[in-house]
Design an enzyme around this catalytic site. Sequence first.
Site, PDB file in Angstrom:
ATOM      1  N   LYS A  23       0.831  -1.213   0.000  1.00 41.99           N
ATOM      2  CA  LYS A  23       0.000   0.000   0.000  1.00 41.99           C
ATOM      3  C   LYS A  23       0.863   1.259   0.000  1.00 41.99           C
ATOM      4  CE  LYS A  23      -1.672   1.670   4.001  1.00 41.99           C
ATOM      5  NZ  LYS A  23      -1.416   3.100   4.289  1.00 41.99           N
ATOM      6  N   ASN A  24       1.796   1.337   0.927  1.00 39.30           N
ATOM      7  CA  ASN A  24       2.543   2.592   1.077  1.00 39.30           C
ATOM      8  C   ASN A  24       3.459   2.867  -0.117  1.00 39.30           C
ATOM      9  OD1 ASN A  24       1.270   3.086   3.447  1.00 39.30           O
ATOM     10  ND2 ASN A  24       2.993   2.522   4.777  1.00 39.30           N
ATOM     11  N   ARG A 401      -9.056   0.539   4.091  1.00 43.98           N
ATOM     12  CA  ARG A 401      -8.033   1.478   3.627  1.00 43.98           C
ATOM     13  C   ARG A 401      -6.774   0.735   3.214  1.00 43.98           C
ATOM     14  NH1 ARG A 401      -5.857   4.843   7.896  1.00 43.98           N
ATOM     15  NH2 ARG A 401      -4.296   4.905   6.289  1.00 43.98           N
TER      16      ARG A 401
HETATM   17  C1  UD1 Z   1       4.675   6.455   6.707  1.00 40.62           C
HETATM   18  C2  UD1 Z   1       3.687   5.366   6.429  1.00 40.62           C
HETATM   19  C3  UD1 Z   1       3.029   4.873   7.707  1.00 40.62           C
HETATM   20  C4  UD1 Z   1       4.083   4.498   8.742  1.00 40.62           C
HETATM   21  C5  UD1 Z   1       5.096   5.625   8.920  1.00 40.62           C
HETATM   22  C6  UD1 Z   1       6.252   5.246   9.825  1.00 40.62           C
HETATM   23  C7  UD1 Z   1       2.933   5.972   4.213  1.00 40.62           C
HETATM   24  C8  UD1 Z   1       1.810   6.413   3.350  1.00 40.62           C
HETATM   25  N1  UD1 Z   1       2.678   5.858   5.510  1.00 40.62           N
HETATM   26  O1  UD1 Z   1       3.936   7.553   7.212  1.00 40.62           O
HETATM   27  O2  UD1 Z   1       2.229   3.735   7.404  1.00 40.62           O
HETATM   28  O3  UD1 Z   1       3.445   4.225   9.970  1.00 40.62           O
HETATM   29  O4  UD1 Z   1       5.648   5.999   7.655  1.00 40.62           O
HETATM   30  O5  UD1 Z   1       6.861   4.099   9.367  1.00 40.62           O
HETATM   31  O6  UD1 Z   1       3.994   5.661   3.725  1.00 40.62           O
HETATM   32  N2  UD1 Z   1       7.118  13.870  11.454  1.00 40.62           N
HETATM   33  C9  UD1 Z   1       7.394  15.170  11.808  1.00 40.62           C
HETATM   34  N3  UD1 Z   1       7.519  16.111  10.813  1.00 40.62           N
HETATM   35  C10 UD1 Z   1       7.388  15.801   9.495  1.00 40.62           C
HETATM   36  C11 UD1 Z   1       7.130  14.464   9.137  1.00 40.62           C
HETATM   37  C12 UD1 Z   1       7.000  13.510  10.142  1.00 40.62           C
HETATM   38  O7  UD1 Z   1       7.512  15.485  12.983  1.00 40.62           O
HETATM   39  O8  UD1 Z   1       7.518  16.695   8.646  1.00 40.62           O
HETATM   40  C13 UD1 Z   1       6.962  12.849  12.517  1.00 40.62           C
HETATM   41  C14 UD1 Z   1       5.562  12.238  12.517  1.00 40.62           C
HETATM   42  O9  UD1 Z   1       4.631  13.035  13.208  1.00 40.62           O
HETATM   43  C15 UD1 Z   1       5.800  10.909  13.188  1.00 40.62           C
HETATM   44  C16 UD1 Z   1       7.214  10.543  12.715  1.00 40.62           C
HETATM   45  O10 UD1 Z   1       7.805  11.753  12.242  1.00 40.62           O
HETATM   46  O11 UD1 Z   1       5.786  11.049  14.580  1.00 40.62           O
HETATM   47  C17 UD1 Z   1       7.247   9.523  11.604  1.00 40.62           C
HETATM   48  O12 UD1 Z   1       6.486   9.974  10.524  1.00 40.62           O
HETATM   49  P1  UD1 Z   1       6.822   9.612   9.014  1.00 40.62           P
HETATM   50  O13 UD1 Z   1       7.982   8.691   8.951  1.00 40.62           O
HETATM   51  O14 UD1 Z   1       6.873  10.876   8.235  1.00 40.62           O
HETATM   52  O15 UD1 Z   1       5.513   8.807   8.599  1.00 40.62           O
HETATM   53  P2  UD1 Z   1       4.636   8.994   7.300  1.00 40.62           P
HETATM   54  O16 UD1 Z   1       5.496   9.195   6.117  1.00 40.62           O
HETATM   55  O17 UD1 Z   1       3.548   9.964   7.554  1.00 40.62           O
END
Ligand code: UD1
Length: 439
Positions: A23-24, A401
Amino acid sequence: MESVLHVRGRSALSGQVTISGAKNAALVLMAGALLCPEPCRLRNVPNLLDVKRMGQIVRALGVKLDAHGDVLDIDATHIGQSQAPYELVSQLRASFFVIGPVLARLGIARVPLPGGCAIGARPVDLHVRGLQALGADVQIHHGVVRACVRGGRKRLRGAKIYLDYPSVGATETLMMAATLADGETTLDNAAQEPEVVDLANFCRAMGAKIQGAGTKTIRIVGVPRLHQADYRIVPDRIEAGTFLVAGAITQSEISMSPVIPDHLTAAIAKLRAMGSQVAMDSPNTLRVIPSPIEAADIETQPYPGFPTDMQAQFMALSTLSNGNSVITETVFENRLRHVAELQRMGADIRVKGNIAVVRGVPMLSGAPVVATDLRASAALVLAGLAADGKTVIQGLHHLDRGYENLTEKLCRLGADIERVMVPSSETATEAIESGQPSA
Ligand code: UD1
């Protein structure tokens, strides 16, 4: 009408299950196809609500999409719109990631802030700061992130970027943006998740120059233009991990393919620590061979650490272990909401902050429960499969989803699961009677 899942527990499972495309990876590769001014084909695309939503967003940008079976043709020869619609972005966080490719192609992108979600606040500051480092002017007004490249050439320029945290989404956004930038970009402390590598491989198939994806440092040398590609998405490691736990929690032997065992190293190691054996029957086939469940501590980490997307499923497993497990969620701040639901099924769990202490019990008992997020819903299905009696799970839109045909796949393995349509008011009443929020 709303559908709920009736799970009658304690059936033995056996057999072979086919794992769908990730999915991701599918979501971000759909965004990645926007980088290309020629038609691209993605294969092994899972049929999921999230993928449909991403498709709506890509269409809303004026891009042509054509889906047939698990093949998705994306023709972004023309991107007619630089603004993604709020109603769609607010439903799917991953859709924010289109900001990178749209900005790189058009020199301007306007994408609403995705907002918080069930598992945490999830800001986008790392995406924004990275785009600024690549030369974009980024403003946030009235909830919309507006990024543009000033000057006549409208081209981002390569930069050295250090990510404070190895965010998956920020790594992907910046990698996509940098593929068309002028000069070389280095992303340090980058996310190493297999989906990041899949995106890099897809971009390379389109002619991008990317090295080091899957390590902490990714180097991208910008090219002026990408070309068409035909690309097959990797198998979903989280779906495969969920079926490994299904075997362990029901004490059943299940084999699954196609998988990339290397993507599951942390989950397999934990499963072994919890008593089960995992056999590799072929380079892309895994088989779980269960044993009585042992307790083990778990701490979620960015890849290659133990994935946060498997935490809920492993917690369900640990509720039936013969000992105490400490489960620590470090990636998201609000990702233990399934605890209350597992407790309703007889699990013995105490929570302090982002730490859950699980004391194993001999048996769970079926109960009405509400799925609070995607992976939590999978954990409740797993708990229901092992529990005594019937578990009724509400909130199935979460499951839809991210799991392709989970019910059908489990039924084929011998599970007793049924999707039942009920009037929405009935589930609300049941929820109120059982002390649960109806949302
Ligand atoms: C992706 C995955 C999700 C998975 C996650 C962590 C997708 C569509 N989703 O989500 O299934 O659980 O990786 O493996 O690929 N953060 C910040 N600032 C930012 C971006 C992130 O503080 O600009 C924080 C987030 O709030 C969170 C942490 O970093 O606490 C990890 O988030 P991130 O790795 O970005 O996850 P996603 O890419 O949203």
